[in-house]
Design a protein around this motif. Structure first.
Motif, PDB file in Angstrom:
ATOM      1  N   LEU A 540       0.841  -1.190   0.000  1.00 43.73           N
ATOM      2  CA  LEU A 540       0.000   0.000   0.000  1.00 43.73           C
ATOM      3  C   LEU A 540       0.880   1.245   0.000  1.00 43.73           C
ATOM      4  CD1 LEU A 540      -2.885   1.346   0.582  1.00 43.73           C
ATOM      5  CD2 LEU A 540      -2.232   1.213   2.983  1.00 43.73           C
ATOM      6  N   GLU A 541       0.457   2.255  -0.762  1.00 41.17           N
ATOM      7  CA  GLU A 541       1.094   3.575  -0.705  1.00 41.17           C
ATOM      8  C   GLU A 541       0.015   4.624  -0.475  1.00 41.17           C
ATOM      9  OE1 GLU A 541       4.279   5.549  -3.490  1.00 41.17           O
ATOM     10  OE2 GLU A 541       2.280   6.185  -4.121  1.00 41.17           O
ATOM     11  N   MET A 542       0.250   5.535   0.456  1.00 41.13           N
ATOM     12  CA  MET A 542      -0.713   6.587   0.767  1.00 41.13           C
ATOM     13  C   MET A 542       0.006   7.932   0.762  1.00 41.13           C
ATOM     14  SD  MET A 542      -3.214   6.980   4.092  1.00 41.13           S
ATOM     15  CE  MET A 542      -1.919   7.437   5.269  1.00 41.13           C
ATOM     16  N   GLN A 543      -0.638   8.940   0.148  1.00 42.20           N
ATOM     17  CA  GLN A 543      -0.128  10.310   0.129  1.00 42.20           C
ATOM     18  C   GLN A 543      -1.152  11.207   0.805  1.00 42.20           C
ATOM     19  OE1 GLN A 543       2.663  11.779  -1.204  1.00 42.20           O
ATOM     20  NE2 GLN A 543       3.589  10.198  -2.497  1.00 42.20           N
ATOM     21  N   ILE A 553      -6.473  12.676   0.553  1.00 42.11           N
ATOM     22  CA  ILE A 553      -5.570  11.540   0.726  1.00 42.11           C
ATOM     23  C   ILE A 553      -5.690  10.633  -0.498  1.00 42.11           C
ATOM     24  CG2 ILE A 553      -4.970   9.570   2.171  1.00 42.11           C
ATOM     25  CD1 ILE A 553      -6.320  11.000   4.503  1.00 42.11           C
ATOM     26  N   VAL A 555      -4.758   6.940  -1.928  1.00 44.53           N
ATOM     27  CA  VAL A 555      -4.373   5.593  -1.513  1.00 44.53           C
ATOM     28  C   VAL A 555      -4.232   4.736  -2.762  1.00 44.53           C
ATOM     29  CG1 VAL A 555      -4.981   3.585  -0.125  1.00 44.53           C
ATOM     30  CG2 VAL A 555      -5.606   5.879   0.667  1.00 44.53           C
ATOM     31  N   ARG A 556      -3.064   4.109  -2.922  1.00 40.70           N
ATOM     32  CA  ARG A 556      -2.809   3.264  -4.102  1.00 40.70           C
ATOM     33  C   ARG A 556      -2.431   1.856  -3.684  1.00 40.70           C
ATOM     34  NH1 ARG A 556       0.830   6.106  -8.686  1.00 40.70           N
ATOM     35  NH2 ARG A 556       2.388   6.187  -7.038  1.00 40.70           N
ATOM     36  N   TYR A 564      -9.538   9.764  -0.842  1.00 43.96           N
ATOM     37  CA  TYR A 564     -10.325  10.015   0.362  1.00 43.96           C
ATOM     38  C   TYR A 564     -10.316  11.518   0.610  1.00 43.96           C
ATOM     39  CZ  TYR A 564     -11.813   9.623   5.288  1.00 43.96           C
ATOM     40  OH  TYR A 564     -12.469   9.731   6.484  1.00 43.96           O
ATOM     41  N   VAL A 677      -3.858   1.228   8.369  1.00 48.85           N
ATOM     42  CA  VAL A 677      -4.029   2.672   8.341  1.00 48.85           C
ATOM     43  C   VAL A 677      -5.461   2.984   8.748  1.00 48.85           C
ATOM     44  CG1 VAL A 677      -4.061   4.736   6.885  1.00 48.85           C
ATOM     45  CG2 VAL A 677      -2.289   3.002   6.540  1.00 48.85           C
ATOM     46  N   ARG A 766       4.121  10.938   2.632  1.00 49.18           N
ATOM     47  CA  ARG A 766       3.982   9.650   1.947  1.00 49.18           C
ATOM     48  C   ARG A 766       4.142   8.518   2.948  1.00 49.18           C
ATOM     49  NH1 ARG A 766       7.211   5.672   0.563  1.00 49.18           N
ATOM     50  NH2 ARG A 766       6.660   4.341  -1.223  1.00 49.18           N
TER      51      ARG A 766
END
Length: 800
Positions: A540-543, A553, A555-556, A564, A677, A766
């Motif tokens: 998971l990657e979140m910015q 936000i 989320v990938r 989001y 998360v 990130r």
């Protein structure tokens, strides 16, 4: 033995003598490149050297430069220019940082007296203008002679006073250092302020106490009056473009207009650009030569070449003044002056030498010019044309087409690196716009401005004719801007991608017949198709984007994207969706959104939805029941789905829960094999306790986005204990009037063992959940800049 008759004698050099080295050009292309290297090495470095280094380095550079020139050693000469560039950049950078607002004055109110030094932007019930504080000792010490950007907002039932350029005012203002958000693919406002010499931003306070001291009497005041005449005299909608072409006044150009101009690659033409200044200089020189041809006796006083050169410089300078001395026009005036002076000095220098001297002059006068995109595009464009095109040709149409091809290929790497986008329609649009606008529309507009400047109303016919000619082509550009040939957005790439693409362009533009040209396309791949570094299955990657006082936000997972919240929509029309979220998504290489989830309908969370949906296709839109979000399905506790080995679960609101604004926020828990998360929206302590009663075991997460931006009404101790986060992230605006996050909330999370991340301080945050564990990285730390105002503020131990 005597030499034969008629044979020239042989002269032998004295013993020990050697041939003198060839002369070395002091201001050649190598010197310009060396000076540029020194300046860039400092200004684009993560941290700038102390101010005390500047002068000694400049002295060392001058010593090395003089020695290299006398001894005819290029290596010494170029090293001298490099050192001179380093020293000058340090001096200028240190001077600008020292001039910026001290941290102790952040948010302070003070009374200042000064002059309005720009056109006044009037929109959405507020005025925006540049204000130069008087240098007298009666002004606040930190702001004497400083350039401020001020906003004068309307109050309830009132409107801002009539402010005009050139006027002197006494104002009470609240000031802050220039601040900007930091995101992938985003605009760096702090760099822009530094390059413009702006030391602080502010708001006018106590409007009743504001006092006009004198009326306007400056070039900007004249520009304001002339803009009003054009607006009144040209009823066509294209009046806004006529004002831009005549005066560099782009206040009437809307965001949609700018989008169409970018989509067609025409932004360099709509405002007064270097090309237009050069065009005016050429017309002035031709007019002068015509006068000298009609009256040959003038040549006995001033030779015709000298008169034409002086006329070119004068025409360029006047046009730059009409444009308010914008930086691109000033650079062009300097370039023209350098060429003219070299001719007057009877120096038979090549075009490349004249360009090199112009670059050296610009860098010596203002090394901070390299922080602006215009410096790179203007000099690189001229350099490509000089290298690829013949000096003269009998086939002007072919030369024009070649020039368009050279500029398109040569400047594409810089355009992608500077703006993250490329216009596929640009070559087609420029084939029409460059000759038509520059040779028909602009001369008519300038003729109208000159006539109206002599006699009010005399130039209306020329302005109207110019607007009619402009309107003939604008529908074509509207069509191209809405087609598939419009902007192509490209994700952020590594630093090595640009040099490789420039090398590829150089290879492509080499003379015909050289083998292997198709292979040059391979050098473009790292720039045009960079690696996206997508998460693997189960990762998971979140910015958490830096959107100010709001939330957005990204989320990938390996093959899906969730947004989001969509950022705020401010009262002044600032749309974070359009200006922050959409560019960030493009910068991350995202082309579509699989789902948008809005925590609730408040403007600071859902304000950017419209802009985001217009830019990206979306399969699903989710929001709380009865939130009023058109086209949204209900967000209900128990909803869950899996993407690429990652599990998404909604924890709140429960079925039939009434819409109560913040308390109805969608709470989303994301679980992967490598961590969890928790996204909480704007819930308060009441909903926190409700979640603790219903499912405390589901609240645990390694990373949490802190509820309600860290307000006092959220983040209860029991909730913090149940979450047990190692990283707590909050999204706030620097110096927001809510005073978020509250110090006691920061202390609670920190005492519970969570590392604290505030987007107002760190920029975008990130978060990566992978086999290596939980990785949290801030934008400002990952991409450090020497002009980072927040880093200097933290170093001074002053809280934001």
């Amino acid at each position: 033995m005597q030499p034969a008759a008629g044979t020239p004698p042989v002269i032998h050099a004295p013993a020990g003598a050697c041939a003198r080295r060839p002369a070395v050009a002091l201001f050649g292309p190598g010197s310009a490149a060396a000076l540029l290297t020194g300046v860039v090495a400092v200004l684009l470095s993560p941290a700038w050297p102390p101010a005390g280094w500047g002068i000694p380095v400049v002295v060392a550079g001058l010593s090395c430069l003089v020695g290299g020139w006398r001894r005819r050693r290029r290596a010494y000469l170029w090293m001298g220019w490099v050192l001179a560039g380093v020293g000058l950049a340090v001096v200028h950078a240190a001077g600008m940082l020292a001039a910026q607002l001290p941290p102790r004055l952040e948010g302070a109110e003070m009374q200042v007296t000064g002059r309005v030094v720009s056109l006044v932007d009037r929109a959405d019930g507020r005025l925006m203008f540049d204000f130069r504080v008087d240098p007298e000792a009666t002004q606040p010490g930190a702001l004497r002679g400083a350039l401020l950007r001020l906003a004068w907002h309307a109050r309830e039932g009132t409107s801002p006073a009539a402010v005009a350029p050139g006027e002197r005012w006494q104002l009470r203002v609240r000031v802050r250092a220039p601040r900007g958000v930091r995101n992938p693919g985003g605009f760096d406002a702090e760099r822009h302020a530094l390059a413009a010499g702006r030391v602080a931003d502010g708001q006018v306070r106590s409007p009743a106490d504001a006092r006009r001291i004198t009326t306007g009497s400056s070039i900007d005041a004249w520009r304001e009056r002339m803009a009003a005449r054009i607006e009144a005299g040209v009823p066509a909608p294209s009046s806004r473009f006529i004002r831009a072409l005549a005066l560099g006044d782009t206040r009437g150009v809307s965001d949609q207009d700018w989008y169409l101009l970018r989509a067609n690659g025409l932004t360099h033409l709509i405002a007064i650009s270097g090309f237009h200044v050069g065009l005016v200089a050429g017309f002035a020189a031709l007019l002068c030569q015509g006068l000298w041809w009609l009256w040959p006796g003038l040549g006995r006083s001033i030779p015709r070449p000298l008169a034409a050169g002086l006329a070119a410089v004068a025409g360029a300078a006047v046009y730059a003044a009409v444009a308010g001395f914008a930086l691109p026009t000033v650079r062009t005036v300097l370039m023209i002056a350098v060429v003219v002076l070299s001719r007057l000095a009877r120096e038979r220098s090549a075009q490349v030498d004249a360009l090199s001297i112009a670059a050296i002059v610009v860098l010596l006068v203002d090394p901070l010019a390299v922080l602006g995109a215009g410096f790179w595009l203007s000099f690189a464009g001229v350099a490509w044309l000089m290298w690829c095109l013949p000096v003269a040709t009998r086939r002007p149409v072919r030369a024009f087409l070649l020039a368009q091809g050279v500029v398109t290929v040569g400047l594409l790497p810089l355009s992608v690196a500077l703006f993250g986008q490329a216009s596929l329609a640009g070559p087609i649009a420029n084939l029409v716009a460059v000759p038509w606008w520059s040779l028909v529309v602009v001369p008519l507009v300038l003729a109208g401005t000159a006539l109206d400047g002599v006699w009010a109303g005399a130039g209306v016919w020329a302005w109207r004719l110019g607007a009619w000619c402009f309107d003939l082509t604008w529908p074509l550009f509207e069509h191209l801007g809405g087609s598939r040939l419009a902007l192509a957005w490209l994700p952020d790439s590594s630093w090595v991608a640009v040099p490789m693409a420039v090398l590829g362009a150089f290879w492509m533009l080499l003379p015909r017949g050289l083998p292997g040209k198709p292979l040059a396309a391979l050098l473009w791949l790292p720039l045009l198709w960079p690696a996206k570094d997508l998460p693997a299955h189960g990762e998971l990657e979140m910015q958490v984007l830096d959107v100010g006082q709001g939330l957005a936000i990204v989320v990938r997972t390996a093959g899906h994207v969730l947004l989001y919240d969509a950022g705020p929509l401010g009262r002044s029309g600032h749309d974070a969706g359009e200006r922050i979220v959409v560019p960030a998504l493009h910068g991350l290489g995202i082309r579509r959104l699989d789902r948008i989830m809005l925590s609730h309908a408040d403007a600071d969370h859902a304000g950017g939805l419209a802009a985001t949906r217009s830019a990206f296709d979306t399969d699903t839109l989710v929001a709380p029941h009865q939130s009023g979000i058109e086209g949204a399905t209900a967000c209900v506790a128990g909803d869950a789905w899996a993407w690429d080995g990652v599990w998404f679960e909604v924890l709140h609101p429960t079925p039939f829960f009434p819409y109560l604004g913040n308390e109805s926020s969608c709470v989303l828990r994301i679980s992967s094999p490598h961590g969890r998360v928790l996204l909480t929206g704007d819930i308060g302590t009441i909903i926190e306790q409700r979640l603790l009663r219903m499912s405390p075991q589901r609240l645990g997460a390694e990373v949490v986005v802190v509820p309600h931006h860290g307000s006092n009404g959220s983040s209860s101790p029991s909730f913090i204990e149940a979450v047990g986060a190692r990283h707590a992230i909050v999204s706030t605006a620097h110096g927001n009037h809510f005073r978020h996050p509250r110090p006691e909330i920061v202390a609670r999370w920190s005492q519970a063992g969570a590392a604290w991340h505030d987007t107002a301080v760190t920029g975008a945050v990130r978060v990566g959940l992978s086999r290596e564990g939980v990785d949290v990285e801030s934008r400002r730390r990952a991409q450090r800049r020497g002009w980072d105002a927040e880093a200097r503020r933290r170093a001074a131990s002053v809280p934001p």
